[in-house]
Design a protein around this motif. Structure first.
Motif, short mmCIF file in Angstrom:
data_model
loop_
_atom_site.label_atom_id
_atom_site.label_comp_id
_atom_site.label_asym_id
_atom_site.label_seq_id
_atom_site.Cartn_x
_atom_site.Cartn_y
_atom_site.Cartn_z
N SER A 1 0.83 -1.21 0.00
CA SER A 1 0.00 0.00 0.00
C SER A 1 0.87 1.26 0.00
CB SER A 1 -0.90 0.02 1.24
OG SER A 1 -1.43 1.31 1.41
N TYR B 1 -4.12 11.26 -6.98
CA TYR B 1 -3.54 10.79 -8.24
C TYR B 1 -2.02 10.98 -8.25
CZ TYR B 1 -7.92 9.41 -10.16
OH TYR B 1 -9.10 8.73 -10.36
N ARG C 1 -0.73 8.05 -6.34
CA ARG C 1 -0.81 6.83 -7.16
C ARG C 1 0.31 6.79 -8.19
NH1 ARG C 1 -7.27 7.79 -7.56
NH2 ARG C 1 -7.81 6.80 -5.58
#
Ligand code: ZN
Lengths: 137, 384
Positions: free
Chosen positions: B4, B96, B99
């Motif tokens: 993660s 984002y 990510r």
């Protein structure tokens, strides 16, 4: 003295998927989309049902419903609405399923309540394009 | 499957351009100014940044806005996009960016939000914003719906469901003002009472003028990078411990229930990932362009029971020294519709660098954003 013409209100510019809805309104009828798999009914912003089915059909609706929420607008988004201030915007829950954003007309603004029974009335705003409005039933 | 990203991503720099309701600035100038400030705060040059994510300014729209900002800052971008998520754009931008960094596509991403909505629009701001919008929505515009009107529909439904009153909404504005009054440069800082809010002009019932934020020009930016890299930079490391998005339909009439589920969905994800609960959070920075938005956000984020949001603000829980000091800058209700305002403040609170409205000993901060009238939401949990 004011002879400045009131500009036209914005009107729908339907695409293929929604044109039958606005055309029916111009004829004084309300149409909804219905799912051929599960029977759910909703307004035509959807091209697929929540169940995953993409085969929808048009069904006739009564145009009756109740006020789900409302607001009395005192500041208009453009001059076309200024003459009507204050006016009522409401989300109407249709008895046949689905909800519509619209106006409640034909009564005092302070007479509108959540749960008020209403029925559709129609205004033609262009060639083959009508909009549904609501008035106390 | 990769590990993660949460706990491994940091916000290493924060910056703002001056928020103003009087000075006309372009959205690009505001993004650049905020971006430079965020990079200076972190102590990195544009050459050390490899990604740019911006919002899409609505009051000063531009084609390929994020590319223009990257060009102006001379950032050698490997990741670049403009997000169209209205008030949720800054939070989405951080997500984002995180990510992209976790995927190895970039290591340091500048996230900016800016817009020019204030001084350039003369007179009636509601009309000016509508006139600047190049599209017409078939399902809302023919009926004269406004942005305050959308939040008003949510507010009316909330009052109906819980027996709430306009006084509950006004309490949010009064609480915001108390944070603002401690700051010398706050644009709205005269004493405010519930009666004053209820006595201000009705905009869309039940929302009065003082239930609505001022319309402003603003720019804000944060620099997102790895914790590893952040350790080498000047500011204390602030980690992204958990985050989540929530999505509901665009049209309020198409949402199953009001308020929409977007904030609840985003909060459930963020708290689950971070492994903490609302009572662990030391300060909350939530979307408050309208009083009802912040009130419902506090309920949906789990800081009080549904229906108790008004009492939370009225009872002093959101004040400094309260159970959950909220919108410690004074929020958008004070500064104008600068959605991004929640992010730099949440970071500064965790750093212990929030100035006069620092929450003593703050270790966990929550930042929240809403896009469209509650259609989209982002919740982020930041900590040391
Ligand atoms: Zn179905």
């Amino acid at each position: 003295m004011s002879d400045t013409p009131i500009p036209a209100k914005p009107s729908p510019s339907p695409g293929d998927a929604t044109a039958p809805f606005w055309a029916a309104c111009a004829e004084g009828r309300l149409r909804l989309r219905a799912c051929t798999a599960c029977g759910a009914r909703f307004t035509p912003t959807r091209a697929a049902c929540g169940c995953g089915c993409t085969r929808l059909e048009w069904v006739e609706a009564s145009g009756r419903g109740t006020v789900f929420s409302y607001t009395v607008v005192h500041r208009a988004p453009d001059p076309a609405f200024r003459a009507e201030l204050p006016y009522v915007i409401a989300i109407v829950a249709l008895e046949d399923g689905g909800r519509l954003m619209s106006n409640v007309i034909g009564c005092a603004a302070d007479a509108v309540r959540i749960g008020l029974p209403v029925r559709a009335v129609y205004e033609t705003v262009g060639e083959g394009v009508g909009v549904p409005k609501f008035t106390p039933a | 499957m990769t590990q993660s990203m949460y706990g491994r991503i940091a916000i290493a720099g924060v910056g703002e351009a001056a928020i103003s309701t009087t000075q006309v600035r372009t959205a690009q100038d505001l993004a650049v100014e905020a971006g430079l400030a965020a990079m200076a705060d972190a102590g990195v040059s544009p050459r050390e940044v490899d990604g740019v994510i911006t919002a899409s300014p609505a009051g000063d729209p531009h084609f390929m806005f994020s590319t223009l900002v990257a060009e102006a800052l001379n950032i050698p971008a490997r990741v670049n996009m403009a997000i169209q998520a209205a008030g949720a754009s800054p939070g989405m931008g951080v997500l984002y960016a995180a990510r992209a960094i976790a995927a190895g596509d970039a290591h340091t991403v500048l996230v900016c939000e800016s817009d020019s909505r204030g001084a350039k629009f003369k007179g009636d701001k509601i009309q000016a914003m509508r006139a600047a919008r190049p599209w017409t929505d078939d399902w809302e515009d023919p009926f004269g719906l406004t942005v305050p009107g959308k939040y008003a529909l949510v507010a009316q439904r909330w009052m109906h469901r819980f027996g709430g009153r306009p006084e509950d909404l006004a309490a949010v504005a009064v609480a915001a003002r108390q944070h603002a009054m401690r700051q010398p440069h706050a644009p709205r800082k005269d004493p405010l009472t519930v009666d004053k809010v209820l006595g201000s002009a009705m905009i869309a019932s039940p929302l009065h003028a003082l239930d609505c934020c001022p319309v402003a020009d603003w720019g804000g930016a944060v620099l997102v990078t790895t914790v590893e890299r952040a350790r080498d930079l000047r500011p204390p490391v602030v980690r992204l411990l958990g985050a989540g998005e929530g999505h509901s339909p665009y049209h309020l009439a198409d949402i199953d229930d009001l308020p929409p589920a977007a904030t609840r969905q985003s909060a459930q994800a963020a708290f689950g990932i971070a492994g903490v609960k609302p009572s662990d959070i030391d300060t909350a920075q939530v979307f408050d362009a309208f009083t009802i938005a912040a009130l419902i956000a506090m309920e949906d984020l789990g800081f009080c029971e549904p229906g108790a949001g008004g009492a939370l603000f009225a009872g002093g829980d959101t004040a400094l020294g309260g159970s959950i000091p909220t919108n410690t800058t004074g929020g958008m209700l004070t500064w104008g519709n600068a959605h991004v305002i929640v992010l730099p403040e949440a970071v500064r609170q965790v750093r212990g660098d929030a100035g006069i409205n620092q929450v003593a000993g703050a270790e966990l901060a929550l930042a929240h954003g809403i896009g469209g009238p509650m259609a989209l939401a982002v919740t982020m949990i930041l900590g040391k």
